[in-house]
Scaffold this motif. Sequence first.
Motif, PDB file in Angstrom:
ATOM      1  N   UNK A  87       7.051  -7.703  -5.268  1.00  0.00           N
ATOM      2  CA  UNK A  87       6.013  -8.122  -4.320  1.00  0.00           C
ATOM      3  C   UNK A  87       4.942  -8.971  -5.011  1.00  0.00           C
ATOM      4  N   UNK A  88       4.683  -8.633  -6.269  1.00  0.00           N
ATOM      5  CA  UNK A  88       3.620  -9.312  -7.008  1.00  0.00           C
ATOM      6  C   UNK A  88       4.110 -10.529  -7.791  1.00  0.00           C
ATOM      7  N   UNK A  89       5.390 -10.841  -7.694  1.00  0.00           N
ATOM      8  CA  UNK A  89       5.956 -11.950  -8.459  1.00  0.00           C
ATOM      9  C   UNK A  89       5.166 -13.232  -8.207  1.00  0.00           C
ATOM     10  N   UNK A  90       4.866 -13.890  -9.289  1.00  0.00           N
ATOM     11  CA  UNK A  90       4.131 -15.143  -9.169  1.00  0.00           C
ATOM     12  C   UNK A  90       2.628 -14.995  -9.211  1.00  0.00           C
ATOM     13  N   UNK A  95      -1.317   0.263 -12.767  1.00  0.00           N
ATOM     14  CA  UNK A  95       0.115   0.026 -12.840  1.00  0.00           C
ATOM     15  C   UNK A  95       0.521  -0.198 -14.287  1.00  0.00           C
ATOM     16  N   UNK A  96      -0.237  -1.007 -15.007  1.00  0.00           N
ATOM     17  CA  UNK A  96       0.091  -1.266 -16.405  1.00  0.00           C
ATOM     18  C   UNK A  96       0.024   0.017 -17.219  1.00  0.00           C
ATOM     19  N   UNK A 129       0.833  -1.208   0.000  1.00  0.00           N
ATOM     20  CA  UNK A 129       0.000   0.000   0.000  1.00  0.00           C
ATOM     21  C   UNK A 129       0.868   1.259   0.000  1.00  0.00           C
ATOM     22  N   UNK A 130       1.988   1.215   0.704  1.00  0.00           N
ATOM     23  CA  UNK A 130       2.904   2.354   0.708  1.00  0.00           C
ATOM     24  C   UNK A 130       3.448   2.587  -0.700  1.00  0.00           C
ATOM     25  N   UNK A 131       3.874   1.525  -1.355  1.00  0.00           N
ATOM     26  CA  UNK A 131       4.402   1.651  -2.710  1.00  0.00           C
ATOM     27  C   UNK A 131       3.345   2.166  -3.684  1.00  0.00           C
ATOM     28  N   UNK A 132       2.126   1.688  -3.543  1.00  0.00           N
ATOM     29  CA  UNK A 132       1.047   2.153  -4.420  1.00  0.00           C
ATOM     30  C   UNK A 132       0.785   3.642  -4.199  1.00  0.00           C
TER      31      UNK A 132
END
Length: 81
Positions: free
Chosen positions: A53-56, A65-66, A14-17
């Motif tokens: 963080x979202x890997x996988x 984001x995209x 959430x911080x990164x977002x």
Amino acid sequence: MNVSDAVAGGDQREILIALRRTVAEAIDNNPAARDLAALVRAQLNIDKELSGLDAGSSDNVPADLKELQERTKRKRGAVIL
């Protein structure tokens, strides 16, 4: 959610977002070239952290984001990094 609220909540994603949104808004405000370069670098670093963080799980990557990644790529072409 703003950065202060995200930090208070303590969730790294959430911080990164929140940081990503703040940097994107700054980029959209047509900063000076010197500032744009720094903002784009920050944006790329944030995107890299979020990707880690979202890997996988590509289902967790939000549509904004995209879109932001595409905008950053387009703007990056005009900036020497």
